[in-house]
Design a protein around this motif. Structure first.
Motif, PDB file in Angstrom:
ATOM      1  N   ALA A 138      46.468  45.611  34.646  1.00 46.85           N
ATOM      2  CA  ALA A 138      46.028  47.008  34.568  1.00 46.85           C
ATOM      3  C   ALA A 138      44.585  47.137  35.047  1.00 46.85           C
ATOM      4  CB  ALA A 138      46.158  47.520  33.133  1.00 46.85           C
ATOM      5  N   ALA A 139      43.733  46.197  34.663  1.00 47.70           N
ATOM      6  CA  ALA A 139      42.332  46.232  35.098  1.00 47.70           C
ATOM      7  C   ALA A 139      42.217  46.032  36.606  1.00 47.70           C
ATOM      8  CB  ALA A 139      41.531  45.162  34.357  1.00 47.70           C
ATOM      9  N   LEU A 140      43.049  45.167  37.172  1.00 50.24           N
ATOM     10  CA  LEU A 140      43.022  44.946  38.618  1.00 50.24           C
ATOM     11  C   LEU A 140      43.404  46.214  39.378  1.00 50.24           C
ATOM     12  CD1 LEU A 140      44.618  41.392  38.978  1.00 50.24           C
ATOM     13  CD2 LEU A 140      42.210  42.009  39.239  1.00 50.24           C
ATOM     14  N   PHE A 141      44.381  46.942  38.863  1.00 48.42           N
ATOM     15  CA  PHE A 141      44.810  48.169  39.523  1.00 48.42           C
ATOM     16  C   PHE A 141      43.824  49.319  39.314  1.00 48.42           C
ATOM     17  CE2 PHE A 141      49.101  46.154  39.253  1.00 48.42           C
ATOM     18  CZ  PHE A 141      49.344  46.115  40.616  1.00 48.42           C
ATOM     19  N   ALA A 142      43.121  49.302  38.184  1.00 49.64           N
ATOM     20  CA  ALA A 142      42.248  50.421  37.835  1.00 49.64           C
ATOM     21  C   ALA A 142      40.848  50.333  38.444  1.00 49.64           C
ATOM     22  CB  ALA A 142      42.131  50.520  36.316  1.00 49.64           C
ATOM     23  N   SER A 161      38.023  48.596  41.535  1.00 51.59           N
ATOM     24  CA  SER A 161      37.936  47.972  42.856  1.00 51.59           C
ATOM     25  C   SER A 161      37.027  46.751  42.755  1.00 51.59           C
ATOM     26  CB  SER A 161      37.414  48.969  43.889  1.00 51.59           C
ATOM     27  OG  SER A 161      36.020  49.017  43.893  1.00 51.59           O
ATOM     28  N   HIS A 162      37.442  45.703  43.394  1.00 52.43           N
ATOM     29  CA  HIS A 162      36.721  44.437  43.334  1.00 52.43           C
ATOM     30  C   HIS A 162      37.129  43.600  44.545  1.00 52.43           C
ATOM     31  CE1 HIS A 162      40.201  44.775  40.712  1.00 52.43           C
ATOM     32  NE2 HIS A 162      40.619  43.744  41.374  1.00 52.43           N
ATOM     33  N   GLY A 163      36.643  42.383  44.599  1.00 54.12           N
ATOM     34  CA  GLY A 163      36.915  41.530  45.758  1.00 54.12           C
ATOM     35  C   GLY A 163      38.343  41.025  45.826  1.00 54.12           C
ATOM     36  N   PHE A 164      38.759  40.718  47.035  1.00 58.96           N
ATOM     37  CA  PHE A 164      40.099  40.189  47.297  1.00 58.96           C
ATOM     38  C   PHE A 164      40.326  38.869  46.557  1.00 58.96           C
ATOM     39  CE2 PHE A 164      42.966  37.637  50.018  1.00 58.96           C
ATOM     40  CZ  PHE A 164      44.101  38.432  49.927  1.00 58.96           C
ATOM     41  N   GLY A 165      39.297  38.018  46.480  1.00 59.65           N
ATOM     42  CA  GLY A 165      39.408  36.733  45.802  1.00 59.65           C
ATOM     43  C   GLY A 165      39.776  36.875  44.337  1.00 59.65           C
ATOM     44  N   ILE A 166      39.220  37.900  43.704  1.00 61.55           N
ATOM     45  CA  ILE A 166      39.534  38.156  42.293  1.00 61.55           C
ATOM     46  C   ILE A 166      41.005  38.521  42.158  1.00 61.55           C
ATOM     47  CG2 ILE A 166      39.076  39.720  40.358  1.00 61.55           C
ATOM     48  CD1 ILE A 166      36.128  39.816  41.402  1.00 61.55           C
ATOM     49  N   ASP A 167      41.474  39.408  43.035  1.00 58.46           N
ATOM     50  CA  ASP A 167      42.893  39.795  43.016  1.00 58.46           C
ATOM     51  C   ASP A 167      43.800  38.585  43.199  1.00 58.46           C
ATOM     52  OD1 ASP A 167      42.300  42.467  42.685  1.00 58.46           O
ATOM     53  OD2 ASP A 167      42.516  42.960  44.810  1.00 58.46           O
ATOM     54  N   VAL A 168      43.476  37.747  44.160  1.00 60.71           N
ATOM     55  CA  VAL A 168      44.310  36.582  44.457  1.00 60.71           C
ATOM     56  C   VAL A 168      44.328  35.618  43.277  1.00 60.71           C
ATOM     57  CG1 VAL A 168      44.535  34.526  45.920  1.00 60.71           C
ATOM     58  CG2 VAL A 168      44.044  36.749  46.955  1.00 60.71           C
ATOM     59  N   ALA A 169      43.165  35.321  42.732  1.00 61.63           N
ATOM     60  CA  ALA A 169      43.087  34.359  41.628  1.00 61.63           C
ATOM     61  C   ALA A 169      43.923  34.808  40.433  1.00 61.63           C
ATOM     62  CB  ALA A 169      41.632  34.147  41.217  1.00 61.63           C
ATOM     63  N   PHE A 170      43.750  36.049  40.028  1.00 61.56           N
ATOM     64  CA  PHE A 170      44.490  36.514  38.857  1.00 61.56           C
ATOM     65  C   PHE A 170      45.966  36.743  39.155  1.00 61.56           C
ATOM     66  CE2 PHE A 170      40.127  37.545  37.414  1.00 61.56           C
ATOM     67  CZ  PHE A 170      40.135  36.718  36.307  1.00 61.56           C
ATOM     68  N   THR A 171      46.293  37.096  40.371  1.00 54.73           N
ATOM     69  CA  THR A 171      47.702  37.222  40.749  1.00 54.73           C
ATOM     70  C   THR A 171      48.393  35.863  40.705  1.00 54.73           C
ATOM     71  OG1 THR A 171      47.240  39.166  42.103  1.00 54.73           O
ATOM     72  CG2 THR A 171      49.285  37.978  42.570  1.00 54.73           C
ATOM     73  N   VAL A 172      47.708  34.829  41.149  1.00 55.58           N
ATOM     74  CA  VAL A 172      48.267  33.470  41.083  1.00 55.58           C
ATOM     75  C   VAL A 172      48.497  33.071  39.626  1.00 55.58           C
ATOM     76  CG1 VAL A 172      47.734  31.024  41.480  1.00 55.58           C
ATOM     77  CG2 VAL A 172      47.389  32.693  43.309  1.00 55.58           C
ATOM     78  N   ALA A 173      47.520  33.345  38.757  1.00 62.27           N
ATOM     79  CA  ALA A 173      47.666  33.006  37.336  1.00 62.27           C
ATOM     80  C   ALA A 173      48.842  33.754  36.712  1.00 62.27           C
ATOM     81  CB  ALA A 173      46.371  33.310  36.583  1.00 62.27           C
ATOM     82  N   ILE A 174      48.946  35.035  37.019  1.00 61.27           N
ATOM     83  CA  ILE A 174      50.041  35.844  36.461  1.00 61.27           C
ATOM     84  C   ILE A 174      51.389  35.396  37.016  1.00 61.27           C
ATOM     85  CG2 ILE A 174      51.020  38.182  36.398  1.00 61.27           C
ATOM     86  CD1 ILE A 174      48.059  39.185  36.215  1.00 61.27           C
ATOM     87  N   ALA A 175      51.443  35.057  38.287  1.00 61.74           N
ATOM     88  CA  ALA A 175      52.695  34.579  38.894  1.00 61.74           C
ATOM     89  C   ALA A 175      53.123  33.248  38.267  1.00 61.74           C
ATOM     90  CB  ALA A 175      52.534  34.425  40.402  1.00 61.74           C
ATOM     91  N   ALA A 176      52.167  32.366  38.026  1.00 66.23           N
ATOM     92  CA  ALA A 176      52.489  31.083  37.388  1.00 66.23           C
ATOM     93  C   ALA A 176      53.043  31.322  35.986  1.00 66.23           C
ATOM     94  CB  ALA A 176      51.254  30.189  37.338  1.00 66.23           C
ATOM     95  N   LEU A 177      52.417  32.225  35.241  1.00 69.52           N
ATOM     96  CA  LEU A 177      52.906  32.562  33.895  1.00 69.52           C
ATOM     97  C   LEU A 177      54.312  33.145  33.964  1.00 69.52           C
ATOM     98  CD1 LEU A 177      52.558  33.020  30.847  1.00 69.52           C
ATOM     99  CD2 LEU A 177      51.449  35.202  31.414  1.00 69.52           C
ATOM    100  N   PHE A 178      54.537  34.040  34.904  1.00 73.04           N
ATOM    101  CA  PHE A 178      55.859  34.649  35.060  1.00 73.04           C
ATOM    102  C   PHE A 178      56.914  33.586  35.356  1.00 73.04           C
ATOM    103  CE2 PHE A 178      59.178  36.562  37.695  1.00 73.04           C
ATOM    104  CZ  PHE A 178      59.614  37.580  36.857  1.00 73.04           C
ATOM    105  N   PHE A 179      56.617  32.671  36.277  1.00 71.08           N
ATOM    106  CA  PHE A 179      57.563  31.613  36.634  1.00 71.08           C
ATOM    107  C   PHE A 179      57.828  30.704  35.432  1.00 71.08           C
ATOM    108  CE2 PHE A 179      59.008  27.714  38.735  1.00 71.08           C
ATOM    109  CZ  PHE A 179      59.993  28.239  39.550  1.00 71.08           C
ATOM    110  N   GLN A 180      56.782  30.381  34.686  1.00 72.89           N
ATOM    111  CA  GLN A 180      56.957  29.566  33.480  1.00 72.89           C
ATOM    112  C   GLN A 180      57.886  30.261  32.492  1.00 72.89           C
ATOM    113  OE1 GLN A 180      52.818  29.090  32.278  1.00 72.89           O
ATOM    114  NE2 GLN A 180      53.151  26.885  32.227  1.00 72.89           N
ATOM    115  N   THR A 181      57.626  31.532  32.271  1.00 73.73           N
ATOM    116  CA  THR A 181      58.360  32.287  31.252  1.00 73.73           C
ATOM    117  C   THR A 181      59.808  32.531  31.634  1.00 73.73           C
ATOM    118  OG1 THR A 181      56.281  33.368  30.649  1.00 73.73           O
ATOM    119  CG2 THR A 181      58.295  34.391  29.865  1.00 73.73           C
TER     120      THR A 181
END
Length: 124
Positions: A48-52, A54-74
């Motif tokens: 929600a914070a990422l969508f709400a 604006s920030h750097g692309f690197g921040i988006d990528v890093a947290f998207t990778v973390a969330i994707a890893a969590l999703f795959f684990q779950t």
């Protein structure tokens, strides 16, 4: 939380006096279920914070990778581990599950992604 539970608590609990495989697996189920619930709540807040904002692309990528890893684990790995845990608790010792290696690898990915994302946020 990930470092403390996945890399300290999980392996150490089986070394504690009187902790059998059955008890350790039972504890692990509860602890990792609670950890994943907390992680999913944090993931929703981060997304929600990422969508709400604006920030750097690197921040988006890093947290998207973390969330994707969590999703795959779950969604993929935890059900495999739950099945294997049920088999072991039913008395089928058999061979060790390769799903544990996938889970640990994804934990490493999450930790690295969260560190990179945190550093990127501090640098922004």
């Amino acid at each position: 939380m990930v470092l403390a539970i996945s890399f300290l608590e999980a392996p150490l609990k089986f070394r504690a006096p009187g902790v059998t495989t059955t008890i350790g697996l039972g504890i692990g189920r509860l602890v990792f279920r609670a950890l994943n619930v907390c992680e999913l709540v944090f993931a929703v807040v981060i997304a929600a914070a990422l969508f709400a904002t604006s920030h750097g692309f690197g921040i988006d990528v890093a947290f998207t990778v973390a969330i994707a890893a969590l999703f795959f684990q779950t969604v993929v790995v935890r059900p495999l581990l739950a099945r294997r845990t049920a088999e072991v608790l039913a008395g089928d010792e058999g061979t060790r599950s390769r799903a544990h290696f996938a889970y640990v690898a994804l934990e490493v990915v999450k930790v690295i992604a969260l560190i990179v994302g945190g550093i990127a946020l501090l640098s922004a």
